[in-house]
Design an enzyme around this catalytic site. Structure first.
Site, mmCIF file in Angstrom:
data_model
loop_
_atom_site.group_PDB
_atom_site.id
_atom_site.type_symbol
_atom_site.label_atom_id
_atom_site.label_comp_id
_atom_site.label_asym_id
_atom_site.label_seq_id
_atom_site.Cartn_x
_atom_site.Cartn_y
_atom_site.Cartn_z
ATOM 1 C CB CYS A 129 75.758 21.102 -9.277
ATOM 2 S SG CYS A 129 76.647 19.889 -10.285
ATOM 3 C CB CYS A 130 77.649 26.021 -9.998
ATOM 4 S SG CYS A 130 76.782 25.851 -11.566
ATOM 5 C CB CYS A 210 78.486 21.330 -16.897
ATOM 6 S SG CYS A 210 79.895 21.856 -15.889
ATOM 7 C CB CYS A 213 73.669 22.950 -16.667
ATOM 8 S SG CYS A 213 73.435 22.048 -15.118
ATOM 9 C CB CYS A 232 78.831 28.815 -13.213
ATOM 10 S SG CYS A 232 80.339 29.803 -13.284
#
Length: 236
Positions: A129-130, A210, A213, A232
């Site tokens: 995702c990062c 985010c 998280c 990240c």
């Protein structure tokens, strides 16, 4: 390109590959206060070669304030992952107007971003995702610059405690002007210059990323809580 004012003992064109040159810079800048480091830095490097990024998190305002007083027209890049808190977006607009930032927003590739949204990738694979929403978009911008101003500070976590003021990282020279500032230094700077804070700080968020998280907590303990992840990926 490095300006000609550099010390005669070093070849400016070789700076990314010369450890002795980086050692020289580290020793020289280690004796300066953060704002003086930035002033010297802007005398050393061409503006077009410099990358400045921000997350509009809990301590972002300090570096942005210092830079805005020295190089107000310098582009400031904000990676909009699509997953920031509403308070962060509000803070972004507030700081942009107050400091007169030359703000440029960058975004992840839409198809890949929508994949992470539909599959809730942050649950099963934080790193992916990062990578999609933060690392990859920044990599495209980094290719156009030679040196990156970063607001990392040694006290933030173990990974950052061993950093130096100047370091080479993945083909770009990183400059950490705030590296030795403490939490108390950051708070004092904000107080002296009466700088606004992200409203999330007053809700118990010490470090802000985010929304999926980030939890409340001291220091960076609220980032990817319950996992081994501490970064990240853009700073490692």
């Amino acid at each position: 390109m490095v300006k000609n004012s550099i010390a005669n003992n070093f070849n400016p064109e070789a700076y990314p590959d010369r450890q002795d040159y980086l050692d020289y810079l580290h020793r020289k800048y280690n004796d300066f206060q953060p704002e003086d480091r930035l002033k010297e830095f802007f005398n050393l490097f061409e503006e077009k070669d410099i990358l400045l990024t921000t997350s509009f998190g809990s301590s972002s305002i300090v570096l942005l304030s210092m830079v805005s007083k020295i190089k107000p027209a310098l582009p400031v890049y904000f990676i909009d992952t699509g997953y920031h808190f509403e308070e962060t977006y509000e803070y972004k607009e507030l700081i942009k107007d107050q400091l007169g930032l030359n703000l440029i927003e960058i975004h992840p590739e839409e198809t890949k971003h929508q994949f992470t949204r539909k599959n809730k990738t942050w649950i099963a694979n934080h790193d992916l995702c990062c990578m999609v929403n933060k690392v990859d978009p920044l990599e495209k911008i980094k290719r156009n610059h030679k040196v990156w101003i970063s607001g990392l500070m040694a006290h933030q976590n173990a990974n950052r405690s061993g950093l130096r003021i100047f370091e080479k990282s993945k083909g770009i020279l990183k400059f950490h002007p705030l590296l030795d500032m403490t939490r108390e230094d950051i708070s004092l700077y904000k107080f002296i210059y009466q700088l606004p804070e992200n409203r999330l700080i007053h809700k118990g968020y010490s470090s802000i990323g985010c929304i999926h998280c980030t939890k409340k907590g001291n220091g960076r303990e609220g980032r990817w809580a319950g996992t081994d992840k501490t970064e990240c990926g853009i700073h490692i």
